[in-house]
Motif scaffolding. Sequence first.
Motif, PDB file in Angstrom:
ATOM      1  N   SER A 138       0.824  -1.210   0.000  1.00 33.19           N
ATOM      2  CA  SER A 138       0.000   0.000   0.000  1.00 33.19           C
ATOM      3  C   SER A 138       0.855   1.255   0.000  1.00 33.19           C
ATOM      4  O   SER A 138       1.848   1.332   0.720  1.00 33.19           O
ATOM      5  CB  SER A 138      -0.885   0.009   1.245  1.00 33.19           C
ATOM      6  OG  SER A 138      -1.720  -1.116   1.259  1.00 33.19           O
ATOM      7  N   PRO A 139       0.456   2.263  -0.778  1.00 26.75           N
ATOM      8  CA  PRO A 139       1.187   3.535  -0.734  1.00 26.75           C
ATOM      9  C   PRO A 139       0.852   4.287   0.554  1.00 26.75           C
ATOM     10  O   PRO A 139      -0.166   4.022   1.201  1.00 26.75           O
ATOM     11  CB  PRO A 139       0.663   4.283  -1.958  1.00 26.75           C
ATOM     12  CG  PRO A 139      -0.688   3.708  -2.202  1.00 26.75           C
ATOM     13  CD  PRO A 139      -0.623   2.276  -1.753  1.00 26.75           C
ATOM     14  N   MET A 140       1.714   5.229   0.920  1.00 27.54           N
ATOM     15  CA  MET A 140       1.430   6.085   2.066  1.00 27.54           C
ATOM     16  C   MET A 140       0.122   6.824   1.791  1.00 27.54           C
ATOM     17  O   MET A 140      -0.145   7.230   0.661  1.00 27.54           O
ATOM     18  CB  MET A 140       2.559   7.091   2.278  1.00 27.54           C
ATOM     19  CG  MET A 140       3.900   6.463   2.608  1.00 27.54           C
ATOM     20  SD  MET A 140       3.911   5.612   4.188  1.00 27.54           S
ATOM     21  CE  MET A 140       3.837   6.988   5.305  1.00 27.54           C
ATOM     22  N   ASN A 141      -0.703   6.993   2.834  1.00 28.06           N
ATOM     23  CA  ASN A 141      -1.975   7.682   2.656  1.00 28.06           C
ATOM     24  C   ASN A 141      -2.448   8.273   3.973  1.00 28.06           C
ATOM     25  O   ASN A 141      -1.964   7.917   5.039  1.00 28.06           O
ATOM     26  CB  ASN A 141      -3.030   6.743   2.063  1.00 28.06           C
ATOM     27  CG  ASN A 141      -3.321   5.575   2.962  1.00 28.06           C
ATOM     28  OD1 ASN A 141      -4.108   5.697   3.894  1.00 28.06           O
ATOM     29  ND2 ASN A 141      -2.688   4.431   2.716  1.00 28.06           N
ATOM     30  N   SER A 142      -3.402   9.184   3.872  1.00 27.47           N
ATOM     31  CA  SER A 142      -4.006   9.831   5.023  1.00 27.47           C
ATOM     32  C   SER A 142      -5.441  10.180   4.637  1.00 27.47           C
ATOM     33  O   SER A 142      -5.721  10.435   3.466  1.00 27.47           O
ATOM     34  CB  SER A 142      -3.215  11.094   5.384  1.00 27.47           C
ATOM     35  OG  SER A 142      -3.739  11.700   6.539  1.00 27.47           O
ATOM     36  N   VAL A 143      -6.348  10.189   5.609  1.00 31.27           N
ATOM     37  CA  VAL A 143      -7.753  10.455   5.306  1.00 31.27           C
ATOM     38  C   VAL A 143      -8.326  11.468   6.288  1.00 31.27           C
ATOM     39  O   VAL A 143      -7.897  11.539   7.449  1.00 31.27           O
ATOM     40  CB  VAL A 143      -8.578   9.137   5.311  1.00 31.27           C
ATOM     41  CG1 VAL A 143      -8.689   8.554   6.699  1.00 31.27           C
ATOM     42  CG2 VAL A 143      -9.937   9.329   4.687  1.00 31.27           C
TER      43      VAL A 143
END
Length: 159
Positions: A138-143
């Motif tokens: 998974s790529p780095m992410n933020s929500v």
Amino acid sequence: MRFPALLAAAAALLAASGARAEDVGCVNTAFKLIGPDHKVCVEAFTDPDIPGVACYLSQARTGGVSGWLGLAEDPSRFALACRQVGPITLPDRIDRQKEVFDSATSILFKETQVVRMYDRPRNTLVYLSYSTKLVDGSPMNSVAAVPVMPWAQEAAPGK
């Protein structure tokens, strides 16, 4: 084409290419003897289609000589926070998912992108930021989520 004309053309192209972020501020995280220090910077942008929503994106920026020359690849580390900052007016037809912001984080191919999704059952706007860097898994992410609610000034009695 002369260099100043090329710079003017590039600036015009950038100005016409969608939502732009405003720099809020930066903090130095590591001293570099030559070139700028490594830092974490915060940018703010508004959703181009949804009045009343602003997002804040923090990203690591590489310093040193390569950062100074624009050749560095910034780390894929960031955070995202979105808030209601005024009355939210949803358009009559809202895309279920739409890219609302992107920021280059390397000289080639790597970007941080922000996509808005509409969660209709909960009447909530969801903003997902992620890195386009090719990685295993998974790529780095933020929500971040912004519920669509009446603005406080609108709901106040006598207004």
